[in-house]
Enzyme design. Structure first.
Site, short mmCIF file in Angstrom:
data_model
loop_
_atom_site.label_atom_id
_atom_site.label_comp_id
_atom_site.label_asym_id
_atom_site.label_seq_id
_atom_site.Cartn_x
_atom_site.Cartn_y
_atom_site.Cartn_z
N ARG A 75 7.74 -9.54 -2.10
CA ARG A 75 8.19 -10.95 -1.98
C ARG A 75 7.48 -11.97 -3.41
NH1 ARG A 75 4.75 -11.86 3.87
NH2 ARG A 75 3.50 -10.11 2.39
N GLY B 276 -0.15 8.99 10.23
CA GLY B 276 0.03 8.68 8.48
C GLY B 276 0.71 10.55 8.01
N LYS C 83 2.20 3.97 18.78
CA LYS C 83 2.93 5.59 18.41
C LYS C 83 2.91 6.24 19.43
CE LYS C 83 -0.10 4.61 13.31
NZ LYS C 83 -1.77 4.67 13.50
N THR D 179 1.10 -1.68 -0.16
CA THR D 179 -0.18 0.22 0.04
C THR D 179 0.59 1.52 0.49
OG1 THR D 179 -1.85 -1.14 0.70
CG2 THR D 179 -2.37 1.17 1.54
N ILE E 139 0.68 13.29 8.76
CA ILE E 139 0.01 14.58 9.55
C ILE E 139 1.65 14.91 9.91
CG2 ILE E 139 -0.20 15.74 12.10
CD1 ILE E 139 -2.80 13.81 12.21
P1 NAP Z 1 1.68 -3.96 3.10
O1 NAP Z 1 0.79 -3.32 2.06
O2 NAP Z 1 1.36 -5.38 3.80
O3 NAP Z 1 2.98 -3.81 2.17
C1 NAP Z 1 4.48 -4.75 2.88
C2 NAP Z 1 4.96 -5.21 1.77
O4 NAP Z 1 6.20 -5.51 2.11
C3 NAP Z 1 4.33 -5.72 0.56
O5 NAP Z 1 4.57 -5.54 -0.71
C4 NAP Z 1 4.72 -7.37 0.82
O6 NAP Z 1 5.26 -7.54 -0.72
C5 NAP Z 1 6.16 -6.93 1.16
N1 NAP Z 1 7.27 -7.82 2.49
C6 NAP Z 1 6.75 -8.60 3.37
N2 NAP Z 1 7.27 -9.29 3.54
C7 NAP Z 1 8.47 -9.50 3.02
C8 NAP Z 1 10.02 -10.00 3.42
N3 NAP Z 1 10.15 -10.68 3.80
N4 NAP Z 1 10.27 -9.58 2.05
C9 NAP Z 1 10.13 -8.87 1.45
N5 NAP Z 1 8.85 -7.75 1.02
C10 NAP Z 1 8.25 -8.12 2.16
O7 NAP Z 1 1.53 -2.85 4.05
P2 NAP Z 1 1.64 -1.37 4.15
O8 NAP Z 1 0.22 -0.85 4.50
O9 NAP Z 1 1.90 -0.46 2.98
O10 NAP Z 1 2.31 -1.07 5.83
C11 NAP Z 1 3.95 -1.11 5.56
C12 NAP Z 1 4.53 -0.20 6.85
O11 NAP Z 1 4.02 0.93 6.49
C13 NAP Z 1 3.81 -1.12 7.83
O12 NAP Z 1 5.20 -0.48 9.07
C14 NAP Z 1 3.13 -0.10 8.57
O13 NAP Z 1 2.56 -0.60 9.59
C15 NAP Z 1 3.77 1.22 8.14
N6 NAP Z 1 2.87 2.07 7.97
C16 NAP Z 1 1.45 1.41 7.09
C17 NAP Z 1 0.27 2.13 7.08
C18 NAP Z 1 -0.86 2.10 6.10
O14 NAP Z 1 -1.60 3.01 5.80
N7 NAP Z 1 -0.94 1.22 5.21
C19 NAP Z 1 0.07 4.41 7.36
C20 NAP Z 1 1.03 4.28 8.02
C21 NAP Z 1 2.89 3.08 8.33
P3 NAP Z 1 4.58 -9.04 -1.69
O15 NAP Z 1 3.79 -7.22 -2.52
O16 NAP Z 1 5.27 -9.09 -2.49
O17 NAP Z 1 3.62 -9.18 -0.25
N1 HSE Z 2 -2.68 0.81 10.83
C1 HSE Z 2 -2.85 2.13 10.37
C2 HSE Z 2 -3.50 3.15 11.27
C3 HSE Z 2 -2.35 2.98 9.99
O1 HSE Z 2 -5.22 2.46 11.28
O2 HSE Z 2 -3.59 4.12 11.47
C4 HSE Z 2 -1.17 4.01 10.54
O3 HSE Z 2 -0.16 4.39 11.08
#
Ligand code: NAP
Ligand code: HSE
Length: 436
Positions: free
Chosen positions: A46, A136, A207, A14, A138
């Protein structure tokens, strides 16, 4: 223009895919603003064959985050995988040891290993940036770490989880079930890979732990944060709260007290019309109380690909500019050696008003007995609402909703235990603290 900044992005989900798109679309504009180009030269995930909605044709592919982190192809390692240990920890450590700057959105990692990673960054003279890890889009880390340096912060609190606020808002506005709201939050990319981290309050606690360290200049600690999530909040609670003029929000609160720092995460009823009550959907809000600035409230999108990638790209721009003589603040606002030990204050029993929802067998005398148990604890009631609810087997149960005047948690818990012991309840009592 100096040499381009070469970025390696680990995790193209994402947030990662949004980041790659933004850096490609805004390539020229960012180069102009930062004085050098910022280019994604390598990525890692992956599944190499997955369509990620971004152009990876001219980008080196890595299967291993550790290998990407160590690669000479990159200047900055961006960790967008997630997880408090595992490859997130190993790859970030490898990158810092190899003298590469790191940007991460991973609050779980920082809450557990933030001090160790900041120490590594200092030792190797690298930048460790993590704006996206809290709230996020902010810019709260930059605000705390840089803009508020001359302030003494006394309290920091707010809505720190987009998933929970999105769910509570839709449950209120549309009467949709908890499960359906969570499924939508997952589909929209708001939730963590394991959404129990969102709904049980862990994500808010992570957080809050990071914010606490930067706000109060202490080492990071998550172990002692009092934590209750939203899993016990029902549509009936939200409806009853609404009728009484309140909304339910999951709040994270950290404050200085004479005996240390108090940190808590729990659902809270806030009066409609107050700034926090009006924060809806995936929006987050962080309020800071400090000696010079007074009160500051920042709000904005707390989750989602683009909002989060906006914060990550801001961190990358700072790194790009840092090569051009801009100073950079230490990761946690102060050099690690100057962070004070974390001293946890015993969580003070919340003193204030309480919302209580009781499912009561429809037996004569139940109501009087409940009022009596409350009186025994010197709890006075400001409102009582009684309604018939659905049949429970042969038993017809009543919903009784009480709002208390100011009291304390010990008294409430004791009264509820006695009411339960009297055999009047057909389901566990619901108790939600009301924020004055
Ligand atoms: P996500 O959509 O699940 O994406 C995770 C990515 O990591 C995927 O591309 C996955 O590969 C890859 N991955 C997982 N395990 C791996 C491994 N062992 N080796 C290589 N690649 C690997 O997660 P996301 O929502 O983008 O979140 C990513 C980070 O940002 C997390 O720490 C989350 O807490 C943080 N975050 C997210 C948001 C949000 O709104 N989503 C906001 C703030 C912070 P594949 O695609 O090939 O499966
Ligand atoms: N899962 C988290 C949330 C992503 O919903 O706030 C942003 O850190």
């Amino acid at each position: 223009m100096t040499e381009k900044l070469r970025i390696g992005v680990a995790g193209v989900g994402t947030v990662g895919a949004s980041l790659v798109r933004i850096l490609q679309q805004k390539h020229n504009e960012l180069a102009e603003r930062c004085g050098r180009a910022i280019e994604v030269v390598a990525v890692c995930a992956r599944d190499k064959n997955k369509d990620r909605g971004c152009d990876l044709s001219n980008v080196e592919w890595f299967d291993s985050p550790d290998a990407l982190a160590a690669s000479d192809l990159i200047d900055v390692y961006v960790e967008l995988i997630g997880g408090e240990d595992g490859v997130a920890l190993s790859s970030v450590s490898i990158a810092l040891d190899a003298g590469k700057h790191v940007v991460t959105a991973n609050k779980a990692l920082l809450a557990k290993h933030g001090v160790a990673l900041a120490t590594k960054a200092e030792a190797t003279g690298c930048i460790l940036n993590f704006e996206a890890a809290v709230a996020g889009g902010i810019p709260i880390i930059k605000t705390m770490r840089e803009a508020l340096t001359s302030n003494h912060v006394t309290r920091i609190y707010g809505i720190l989880n987009g998933t929970c606020n999105y769910m509570l808002t839709r449950m209120e506005n549309e009467g949709i079930s908890f499960e359906d709201c969570l499924a939508d939050a997952q589909r929209l990319g708001y939730a963590e890979a394991d959404p129990t981290f969102d709904i049980e309050g862990n994500d808010t606690a992570h957080k809050l732990a990071i914010l606490t360290s930067i706000a109060f200049g202490t080492l990071i600690s998550t172990d002692n944060i009092y934590m209750e999530g939203i899993t016990k909040i029902t549509n009936a609670d939200i409806e009853a709260a609404g009728e009484l003029g309140y909304r339910i929000k999951l709040l994270g609160v950290a404050q200085r007290t004479a005996s240390g720092i108090e940190q808590r995460v729990h659902p809270t009823m806030v009066k409609k019309g107050t700034p926090i009550a009006e924060i809806s959907g995936v929006t987050n809000a962080v309020a800071i109380e400090a000696d010079i600035v007074g009160q500051l409230v920042l709000s904005g999108p707390g989750a989602g690909g683009d909002a989060t990638a906006s914060a990550v790209s801001g961190d990358l721009c700072d790194i790009a500019k840092s090569g051009a003589g801009h100073q950079h603040a230490p990761a946690l606002g102060k050099p690690v050696a100057q962070l004070e030990p974390y001293v946890r204050a015993k969580m003070r029993a919340h003193e204030g008003c309480y919302f209580i929802r009781l499912s009561v067998h429809d037996h004569s005398g139940a109501f009087a007995s409940i009022a009596n148990r409350m009186a025994q604890e010197n709890i006075s009631l400001q409102s009582i609402v009684q309604r018939k609810s659905e049949k429970d087997g042969d038993d017809e149960s009543q919903q009784i909703i009480l709002i208390t005047h100011e009291t304390n948690e010990t008294s409430i818990k004791s009264a509820l235990a006695n009411i339960d012991g009297d055999g009047h309840l057909s389901a566990a009592a619901q108790m939600i603290r009301i924020e004055s």
